[in-house]
Write an enzyme that holds these catalytic residues in place. Structure first.
Site, PDB file in Angstrom:
ATOM      1  N   THR A   1      36.663  31.217  46.658  1.00  0.00           N
ATOM      2  CA  THR A   1      37.034  30.519  45.429  1.00  0.00           C
ATOM      3  C   THR A   1      36.331  29.179  45.465  1.00  0.00           C
ATOM      4  O   THR A   1      35.921  28.736  46.527  1.00  0.00           O
ATOM      5  CB  THR A   1      38.573  30.286  45.403  1.00  0.00           C
ATOM      6  OG1 THR A   1      39.232  31.532  45.351  1.00  0.00           O
ATOM      7  CG2 THR A   1      38.995  29.442  44.222  1.00  0.00           C
TER       8      THR A   1
ATOM      9  N   ARG B   1      43.125  43.148  38.570  1.00  0.00           N
ATOM     10  CA  ARG B   1      43.910  42.289  39.459  1.00  0.00           C
ATOM     11  C   ARG B   1      43.625  40.818  39.162  1.00  0.00           C
ATOM     12  O   ARG B   1      42.474  40.409  39.038  1.00  0.00           O
ATOM     13  CB  ARG B   1      43.569  42.595  40.917  1.00  0.00           C
ATOM     14  CG  ARG B   1      44.301  41.697  41.933  1.00  0.00           C
ATOM     15  CD  ARG B   1      43.439  40.529  42.395  1.00  0.00           C
ATOM     16  NE  ARG B   1      44.071  39.779  43.490  1.00  0.00           N
ATOM     17  CZ  ARG B   1      43.563  38.671  44.022  1.00  0.00           C
ATOM     18  NH1 ARG B   1      42.420  38.191  43.583  1.00  0.00           N
ATOM     19  NH2 ARG B   1      44.185  38.050  44.990  1.00  0.00           N
ATOM     20  N   VAL B   2      44.679  40.030  39.050  1.00  0.00           N
ATOM     21  CA  VAL B   2      44.535  38.592  38.852  1.00  0.00           C
ATOM     22  C   VAL B   2      45.209  37.884  40.018  1.00  0.00           C
ATOM     23  O   VAL B   2      46.336  38.230  40.384  1.00  0.00           O
ATOM     24  CB  VAL B   2      45.166  38.162  37.514  1.00  0.00           C
ATOM     25  CG1 VAL B   2      45.163  36.643  37.375  1.00  0.00           C
ATOM     26  CG2 VAL B   2      44.404  38.794  36.349  1.00  0.00           C
TER      27      VAL B   2
ATOM     28  N   ASP C   1      45.762  33.914  42.188  1.00  0.00           N
ATOM     29  CA  ASP C   1      46.503  32.683  41.928  1.00  0.00           C
ATOM     30  C   ASP C   1      45.754  31.679  41.061  1.00  0.00           C
ATOM     31  O   ASP C   1      46.379  30.798  40.470  1.00  0.00           O
ATOM     32  CB  ASP C   1      46.846  32.003  43.262  1.00  0.00           C
ATOM     33  CG  ASP C   1      45.581  31.665  44.065  1.00  0.00           C
ATOM     34  OD1 ASP C   1      44.712  32.539  44.198  1.00  0.00           O
ATOM     35  OD2 ASP C   1      45.460  30.516  44.527  1.00  0.00           O
TER      36      ASP C   1
ATOM     37  N   GLY D   1      42.776  31.120  48.613  1.00  0.00           N
ATOM     38  CA  GLY D   1      43.434  31.907  49.642  1.00  0.00           C
ATOM     39  C   GLY D   1      43.835  33.260  49.129  1.00  0.00           C
ATOM     40  O   GLY D   1      43.356  33.715  48.085  1.00  0.00           O
TER      41      GLY D   1
ATOM     42  N   GLY E   1      45.555  35.143  47.126  1.00  0.00           N
ATOM     43  CA  GLY E   1      46.200  34.744  45.883  1.00  0.00           C
ATOM     44  C   GLY E   1      47.618  35.235  45.711  1.00  0.00           C
ATOM     45  O   GLY E   1      48.465  34.527  45.155  1.00  0.00           O
TER      46      GLY E   1
END
Lengths: 324, 324
Positions: B191, B219-220, B222, B243, B245
């Site tokens: 990220t 998929r989503v 954080d 990290g 998520g």
């Protein structure tokens, strides 16, 4: 001099214990559900009675399960399925219509015993989005699935697809017609939810919504955002929100209630009031409410709007339904 | 007796002020950025040097803007655009590939001065998702838009679409090939993000990601979940996470750091350590980290993994880049 010393010691004791409140005895179980919040509007008496009756029926579903010793997660899920199937609420059958004339649904569930959570957003063909959210939680390594990816996953879990028109009701089609003709404002506040404490001390929260009527294609509100519209933690509280989702997200409403209880020693009522009346009220937007049950079975139902459709029951015999 | 009274009064004062820490003098401005966290792995010295050089270049972009008095929100956005455009990080160009062989991107931005926020999730054809998130915040009444609805909105704001293959790099295509052959595990931790305090005292956070390599379609994580991977509030702190998520969502990581500072008087370092080492570390999953800058310019960079690509600078002359 002795008096002064005593006074000082007494003051010290007050200071030391000010963060520490006496807890009420723990309820064996407790349940609260909501069917959305909104501005006060005049309802025909038979419409109002019908809503109170529906809330009572949904409550009865959950109460019976809790009396049979079923677990919080199953109760919250089952009650939300019932509310999704009921065309009078903005979730599942009866969901509002987007500006593009379709239905896009969001749902989330959280298990306070292990902080597991599952959510779906922007799904168009899952009859009961809360069941898809439950599968995401239990049968995938993920928390949030969106759109067609979520639908594809739900089908792989055995949830059959429905046509998008399944969710339509004459009332919702009329509503979007009026919104498009600027005869009615988009209403961001319809949602259903349920929070439960079971007799084993486990908390769970489940929330489901069609979102904001006339919302933009692809808009996701607070419901599937863990910590905004849905949160549960056995150490503190289970929360389900209904309101102007954007404000709920920006204020991390559900988690903030838990944090205020955990870090500042607030009761569930104080924490819910602080967030809904002390924080949300100070922002622009049309508000909404929350339902909460804490680890001891204490209930809070706070809203800054004219009404919130709600029902509640506890093992000790508290029971009710209300709108205003 | 007089001594006892003085001792008691002194003890009372200590108690009263125990929640109140001495604040360090406020920095004129401060910036931290990250390029993801991950397990410690041996990197060829030239690869490592290249990453440190890229982190330094990105830092230079932000530092120069802050020295010119530009505002936190613009600086955080611009730095994340730079990192999205750099193919060496998992965001924008160079994003990881889903299990279905495509790129799906998430991004969020938050303005600590007014708690406004914008996010997009699951977009496939927006060159710079962080710019789309910024438009959601500034040019729509919403916070979170997903999928094709988000793309449609971004195009209406003048962001031209790109083909999904724009995001591909030979390294990412090789990575998904190895994941599918079970020669490599999906990696949830890449990220990019940036947190900034500007000289006016405004905080901002921006985060962008290609998500988890080999992730399921839809998929989503954080990143676009306000309060999980991205949060900013002028009263406390700006946080950007990187990290696993799902853990970040379940723990409301970014907002929790703010809440621990706000409600328990923790410093930014104490709060970040409490959440990353005290809470996340105790859950299953592979962890990650956070970068934070508080309202006084104090910096925290905490991670429970072997490494986190990061860079930081302050008006008072602190400056650095690091990986391990």
């Amino acid at each position: 001099m002795k008096n002064i010393v005593l006074l000082i010691i007494f003051t010290m004791m007050s200071l030391s214990f000010s963060g520490c409140r006496q807890t009420e005895p723990r309820e064996e179980w407790a349940i609260v559900l909501h069917g959305g919040a909104g501005s006060a509007r005049s309802m025909a008496p038979e419409v109002r009675d019908n809503y109170l009756n529906l809330l009572d029926q949904a409550l009865e579903v959950g109460t019976r399960m809790l009396q049979n010793g079923e677990k919080a997660l199953d109760v919250a899920t089952r009650v939300v399925v019932w509310l999704e199937d009921c065309p009078s609420f903005n979730a599942g059958k009866g969901a509002v219509v987007t500006s593009d004339g379709i239905h896009e649904l969001d749902a989330a569930v959280m298990d306070g015993s292990n902080l597991m959570a599952g959510a779906v957003a922007g799904v168009r063909d899952i009859k009961n989005p809360i069941l898809a959210a439950r599968h995401v939680m239990e049968d995938s390594p993920h928390v949030l699935l969106i759109g067609e990816g979520a639908s594809s996953f739900a089908q792989s879990m055995g949830l059959p697809p429905v046509d998008n028109s399944y969710f339509s009701t004459p009332e919702r089609l009329e509503q979007i017609r009026r919104i498009k003709m600027k005869k009615e404002d988009p209403d961001p506040k319809g949602t259903v939810g349920c929070v439960v404490l079971d007799s084993k001390g486990n908390l769970a929260a489940a929330t489901s919504t069609g979102g904001m009527s006339g919302k933009r294609w692809g808009r996701v509100g607070d419901v599937p955002v863990i910590g905004a519209g849905t949160y549960a933690n056995n150490a503190t509280v289970a929360v389900s929100g209904t309101g102007h989702g954007e404000l709920w997200i920006r204020r991390c409403v559900a988690f903030d209630i838990s944090a205020l209880m955990d870090y500042k020693g607030m009761t569930v009522k104080e924490a819910a009031r602080e967030v809904i009346l002390g924080k949300i009220d100070k922002m622009e937007g049309s508000g909404g409410g929350v339902i909460c049950v804490d680890k001891n079975g204490n209930i809070a139902m706070e809203f800054n709007t004219g009404m919130m459709f709600r029902a509640w029951a506890t093992a000790s015999g508290q029971k009710g339904t209300a709108i205003e």
